[in-house]
Design an enzyme around this catalytic site. Structure first.
Site, short mmCIF file in Angstrom:
data_model
loop_
_atom_site.label_atom_id
_atom_site.label_comp_id
_atom_site.label_asym_id
_atom_site.label_seq_id
_atom_site.Cartn_x
_atom_site.Cartn_y
_atom_site.Cartn_z
CG HIS A 357 44.88 57.80 38.74
ND1 HIS A 357 44.45 58.92 38.05
CD2 HIS A 357 44.76 58.10 40.05
CE1 HIS A 357 44.07 59.84 38.92
NE2 HIS A 357 44.26 59.37 40.14
CB ALA A 358 49.84 59.28 40.71
CG HIS A 387 48.47 64.49 45.67
ND1 HIS A 387 47.37 65.22 46.04
CD2 HIS A 387 48.06 63.20 45.70
CE1 HIS A 387 46.35 64.42 46.29
NE2 HIS A 387 46.75 63.18 46.08
CD GLU A 388 49.86 60.09 44.63
OE1 GLU A 388 49.60 59.40 45.64
OE2 GLU A 388 48.97 60.49 43.85
CG HIS A 391 48.31 60.16 49.85
ND1 HIS A 391 47.17 60.53 50.50
CD2 HIS A 391 48.05 60.37 48.53
CE1 HIS A 391 46.26 60.95 49.62
NE2 HIS A 391 46.78 60.86 48.41
CD GLU A 415 43.37 62.02 48.16
OE1 GLU A 415 44.32 62.48 47.48
OE2 GLU A 415 43.17 60.80 48.29
CG HIS A 515 39.19 58.90 41.24
ND1 HIS A 515 39.86 59.47 40.17
CD2 HIS A 515 39.99 59.06 42.31
CE1 HIS A 515 41.01 59.95 40.59
NE2 HIS A 515 41.12 59.72 41.87
CE1 TYR A 525 42.11 62.76 45.28
CE2 TYR A 525 40.04 61.80 44.55
CZ TYR A 525 41.37 61.66 44.88
OH TYR A 525 41.95 60.42 44.82
O1 X8Z Z 1 43.66 60.97 42.10
C1 X8Z Z 1 44.35 61.89 42.48
C2 X8Z Z 1 45.75 61.62 43.03
C3 X8Z Z 1 45.84 60.30 43.67
S1 X8Z Z 1 45.02 60.24 45.20
C4 X8Z Z 1 46.75 61.65 41.91
N1 X8Z Z 1 43.91 63.16 42.36
C5 X8Z Z 1 42.60 63.48 41.79
C6 X8Z Z 1 42.55 63.17 40.30
O2 X8Z Z 1 43.61 62.97 39.69
O3 X8Z Z 1 41.45 63.14 39.73
C7 X8Z Z 1 44.63 64.36 42.79
C8 X8Z Z 1 43.79 65.50 42.32
C9 X8Z Z 1 42.42 64.95 42.02
ZN ZN Z 2 45.82 61.44 46.66
#
Ligand code: X8Z
Ligand code: ZN
Length: 624
Positions: A357-358, A387-388, A391, A415, A515, A525
């Site tokens: 997960h990024a 997105h990354e 940050h 975010e 998460h 988010y």
């Molecule tokens: O978790 C993330 C990023 C890392 S902060 C890739 N996001 C959420 C997800 O993937 O559930 C970005 C969009 C929503």
């Molecule tokens: Zn993020």
């Protein structure tokens, strides 16, 4: 993620132990002003306490960040144990310092100092009991859950060579149009959650105990206290924003449901009007852009397929990141440091378990910024790269702030930055990059907007409900024997999606979303989906752009970069409404920009949905 969630997505927020930390004493060593346990503390003592705390936490934070980085890059029993220990020390020290800071309550401090003490009190993402045994249990459970997600695989048959990780399952669910295969992939991945249930329940219990020791009613209340307003005001603000955007979601849901039924027939049709969650091109049905081809208006394919273009050009992961870096540089931001390229993990290593997960990291709070991801040449990952990097550029912009202010104005701001930048990936911009030859005519706006809405609008109820579930869990409203039912009650209520295969309390579907085992709060988010359009519109205005919002790209605009930077460099030094003002000229979160952006699509969707029944019915037992 278990260490304070900011650790992973933007930085390790709180930190480790100090040998100087003697009970009831500040860790300011020989510089300590004279004091006694009973004497009324002075402003000078408070300032000395803050200064030493900042120094201590900054130093110790780096160790915790490294432990987290190594664990997520190389999941073994040992790295999990090392991470748990680092976080145990971190949380122990954090809790002590919060306790020590109480003696300064009521003292008239300079505003910056008062804010730092407030942030110290708020910034613990995983509270734990002060009893060392219980705290160790907390951090071990949390590290174990994070690793369990990273190790998660679905093995369709007995051959271990055929096992699939979430990155591969994600790609398959984006591409498959076979409902049977989709249901199998969905159920296969969701099985990863089931073994986490007991540990998750115990972790919630322990974390709540820690939150109560800190003076909060539960961990959810602590999380909701992070927004420069009371937790109740925050909840009301979230509802206000949701009500602003809900009509857009309803139109999109109605349209997509009809198109899915046209494509899949009975496999997509449900008497209650909900959409089966496996048909939306994403393991969690959180973003639907991957099924654009299924729902495309007749004779309106997307004018280009960015994923196919990137693949055809054999775009590797570093190249993908260079595209993103190029955008930030065009706004006047620095190049990424050498170390970023040396130390980041941009692709899935062949031979070890990692958390794919990024995430973006700021290891030393100065310049050691990194990304950890398993990038593939897809349109989705083109957005994730921006997105990354958002940050990382935020981290670099606030690095001159004192320790406590080296953070986003709130976590939703953090975010939103990269997503606001990714909104600038318009046809015009892609042509400038040489990725497409021709800018499509204005008639392509609806297909392009629909594609973007499938990601941005579809996400809104998902972004909202994850922490609604967690808040219910933490408050005790939902007990462990109802975890899964409560999860689906919210998924049904807000998203109007239903599980493709029957669920029971033997399942733990929240565990299949990073998460939850990763302990990363999620309301950020939802906020970010709203903020990013505000930031984007503000940058477009700064660049002098006058046309329809959806066609704006501020690529190359130093004015837009300066406007963005005016907000970024504030970090967490001011309440977030002031940071909002610095970029958008208003101190309110406001969905008018997202509505403006999608206005032409909304008109079009309403036309398409004429005569169609909107919405869905909920099972009688979840109608409360
Ligand atoms: O978790 C993330 C990023 C890392 S902060 C890739 N996001 C959420 C997800 O993937 O559930 C970005 C969009 C929503
Ligand atoms: Zn993020």
């Amino acid at each position: 993620m278990f260490y304070p969630p900011l650790a992973m997505t933007f930085k390790i927020r709180l930190t480790l132990i100090s040998l100087l930390a003697l009970a009831g004493m500040f860790s300011c060593g020989s510089n300590c002003p004279a004091q006694s346990a009973t004497a009324k503390p002075t402003v000078a003592e408070a300032l000395a306490f803050i200064a030493s705390t900042e120094q201590e936490l900054n130093t110790l934070q780096i160790d915790a960040a490294r432990a987290g980085w190594v664990e997520e890059n190389f999941i073994t029993d040992d790295t999990v144990a090392i991470l748990a220990q680092a976080n145990d020390r971190l949380i122990a020290r954090q809790t002590e310092l919060i306790g020590q800071a109480r003696r300064f309550e009521g003292l008239a401090l300079p505003p910056d100092a008062a804010r730092k003490l407030l942030l110290l009190k708020l910034s613990i993402g995983l509270p734990a009991p002060s009893d060392p045994k219980l705290r160790a249990e907390t951090t071990q459970l949390a590290a174990g859950l994070d690793a369990a997600y990273g190790r998660g695989k679905w093995c369709p048959d007995a051959d271990p060579e055929h096992c699939l990780g979430i990155d591969e399952i994600g790609v398959k669910m984006a591409q498959s149009r076979d409902p049977k295969e989709l249901a199998n992939l969905w159920a296969g991945w969701h099985a990863v959650g089931a073994p986490m249930r007991g540990d998750y329940a115990r972790l919630a219990e322990l974390s709540n105990q820690g939150a109560r020791e800190l003076g909060y009613s539960d961990t959810g209340a602590l999380w909701r206290s992070q927004y420069d307003m009371t937790p109740d005001e925050f909840q009301a603000d979230i509802e206000r924003l949701w009500k602003q955007v809900e009509p857009l979601y309803l139109e999109l849901h109605t349209y997509v449901r009809r198109k899915l039924i046209e494509k899949y027939g009975d496999a997509a049709r449900r008497p209650d009007g909900m959409i089966p969650a496996d048909l939306l091109g994403n393991p969690w049905a959180q973003e639907w852009g991957n099924i654009y081809d299924v729902v495309a208006p007749p004779a309106s394919p997307l004018p280009y397929d960015l994923g196919a273009i990137l693949k055809a050009r054999n775009t590797d992961a570093p190249h993908l990141v260079q595209y993103g870096e190029g955008f930030y540089k065009s706004l006047g931001f620095d190049a990424l440091p050498e170390t970023f390229w040396k130390r980041s993990m941009l692709s899935h290593p062949r031979d070890r378990d990692v958390v794919c997960h990024a995430s973006a990291w700021d290891i030393d709070n100065v310049k050691d910024v990194r990304i950890k991801a398993c990038f593939q040449p897809t349109a989705d990952d083109f957005v994730v790269v921006h997105h990354e990097l958002g940050h990382n550029y935020y981290q670099m912009a606030y690095r001159n702030q004192p320790f406590f202010f080296r953070d986003g104005a709130n976590d939703g701001f953090h975010e939103a930055i990269g997503d606001a930048i990714a909104l600038n990936v318009t046809p015009d911009y892609l042509k400038k990059l040489g990725l497409i030859d021709q800018v499509p005519p204005a008639s392509a706006d609806i297909p392009l907007l629909l594609h973007t809405a499938l990601d941005k609008i579809a996400f809104l109820p998902f972004g909202l409900l994850i922490d609604k579930w967690r808040w219910q869990v933490y408050s005790g409203e939902v007990k462990p024997d109802h975890y899964n039912a409560a999860w689906w009650t919210l998924r049904e209520k807000y998203q109007g999606v239903a599980p493709p295969v029957a669920r029971t309390e033997a399942d733990f579907d929240p565990g299949a979303k990073y998460h939850i085992p990763g302990n990363v709060p999620y309301m950020r988010y939802f906020l970010a989906r709203v903020y990013q359009f505000q930031f984007y519109r503000a940058m477009c205005q700064a660049a002098g752009y006058k046309g329809p919002l959806n066609r704006c790209s501020v690529y190359g605009s130093k004015e837009a970069g300066a406007r963005l930077n005016a907000m970024l460099e504030l970090g967490h030094s001011k309440p977030w409404p002031e940071a909002m003002k610095a970029i958008a000229g208003t101190d309110k979160a406001d969905a008018s920009a997202i509505i403006e952006y999608f206005q032409p699509l909304l008109v079009w969707l309403k036309e398409q949905n004429k005569g169609e029944k909107e919405g869905w019915t909920l099972p009688a037992d979840s109608m409360k």
